[in-house]
Design a protein around this motif. Structure first.
Motif, mmCIF file in Angstrom:
data_model
loop_
_atom_site.group_PDB
_atom_site.id
_atom_site.type_symbol
_atom_site.label_atom_id
_atom_site.label_comp_id
_atom_site.label_asym_id
_atom_site.label_seq_id
_atom_site.Cartn_x
_atom_site.Cartn_y
_atom_site.Cartn_z
ATOM 1 N N LYS A 190 0.814 -1.213 0.000
ATOM 2 C CA LYS A 190 0.000 0.000 0.000
ATOM 3 C C LYS A 190 0.849 1.265 0.000
ATOM 4 O O LYS A 190 0.348 2.349 0.216
ATOM 5 N N ASN A 191 2.126 1.113 -0.256
ATOM 6 C CA ASN A 191 3.046 2.234 -0.222
ATOM 7 C C ASN A 191 3.051 2.944 -1.577
ATOM 8 O O ASN A 191 3.377 2.353 -2.603
ATOM 9 N N LEU A 192 2.689 4.216 -1.585
ATOM 10 C CA LEU A 192 2.629 5.002 -2.816
ATOM 11 C C LEU A 192 4.005 5.124 -3.458
ATOM 12 O O LEU A 192 4.150 4.983 -4.669
ATOM 13 N N THR A 200 1.425 1.704 -14.148
ATOM 14 C CA THR A 200 1.901 1.371 -12.806
ATOM 15 C C THR A 200 1.940 2.618 -11.928
ATOM 16 O O THR A 200 1.503 2.586 -10.773
ATOM 17 N N ILE A 201 2.438 3.706 -12.471
ATOM 18 C CA ILE A 201 2.490 4.961 -11.717
ATOM 19 C C ILE A 201 1.072 5.468 -11.425
ATOM 20 O O ILE A 201 0.766 5.875 -10.298
ATOM 21 N N GLY A 260 -2.791 4.437 -3.790
ATOM 22 C CA GLY A 260 -2.235 5.124 -2.625
ATOM 23 C C GLY A 260 -3.171 6.185 -2.089
ATOM 24 O O GLY A 260 -3.334 6.351 -0.887
ATOM 25 N N ASN A 261 -3.816 6.927 -2.980
ATOM 26 C CA ASN A 261 -4.777 7.936 -2.571
ATOM 27 C C ASN A 261 -5.986 7.285 -1.913
ATOM 28 O O ASN A 261 -6.519 7.808 -0.947
ATOM 29 N N LYS A 262 -6.409 6.162 -2.415
ATOM 30 C CA LYS A 262 -7.555 5.453 -1.860
ATOM 31 C C LYS A 262 -7.257 4.951 -0.438
ATOM 32 O O LYS A 262 -8.081 5.057 0.445
ATOM 33 N N ILE A 263 -6.057 4.459 -0.216
ATOM 34 C CA ILE A 263 -5.677 3.963 1.106
ATOM 35 C C ILE A 263 -5.558 5.110 2.086
ATOM 36 O O ILE A 263 -5.986 5.005 3.241
#
Length: 69
Positions: free
Chosen positions: A3-5, A54-55, A62-65
């Motif tokens: 979950k790491n952006l 991928t980006i 990442g924004n969702k988490i």
């Protein structure tokens, strides 16, 4: 799935910056014909789309988490 952006963005850039010089070297030393050059264009296009996806997935996921926290 991580979950790491930063990991997702780094993975996208890693895909691009590892494959792009290999494609350029193949263009320089292997591309004798038009068929090989066309195949390299398709490969380069696919790798670019894959790295950008991928980006983008990293930003979306990442924004969702971060919003869930």
């Amino acid at each position: 799935m991580s979950k790491n952006l930063f990991l997702w963005i780094a993975l996208g850039f890693l895909i691009f910056f590892i494959s792009f010089p290999v494609i350029l070297l193949a263009r320089e030393f292997v591309s004798d014909g038009d068929k090989i050059n066309r195949s390299l264009n398709y490969i380069q296009f696919t790798v670019s789309i894959l790295s950008y996806l991928t980006i983008a997935f990293g930003f979306y996921y990442g924004n969702k988490i971060e919003m869930d926290k």
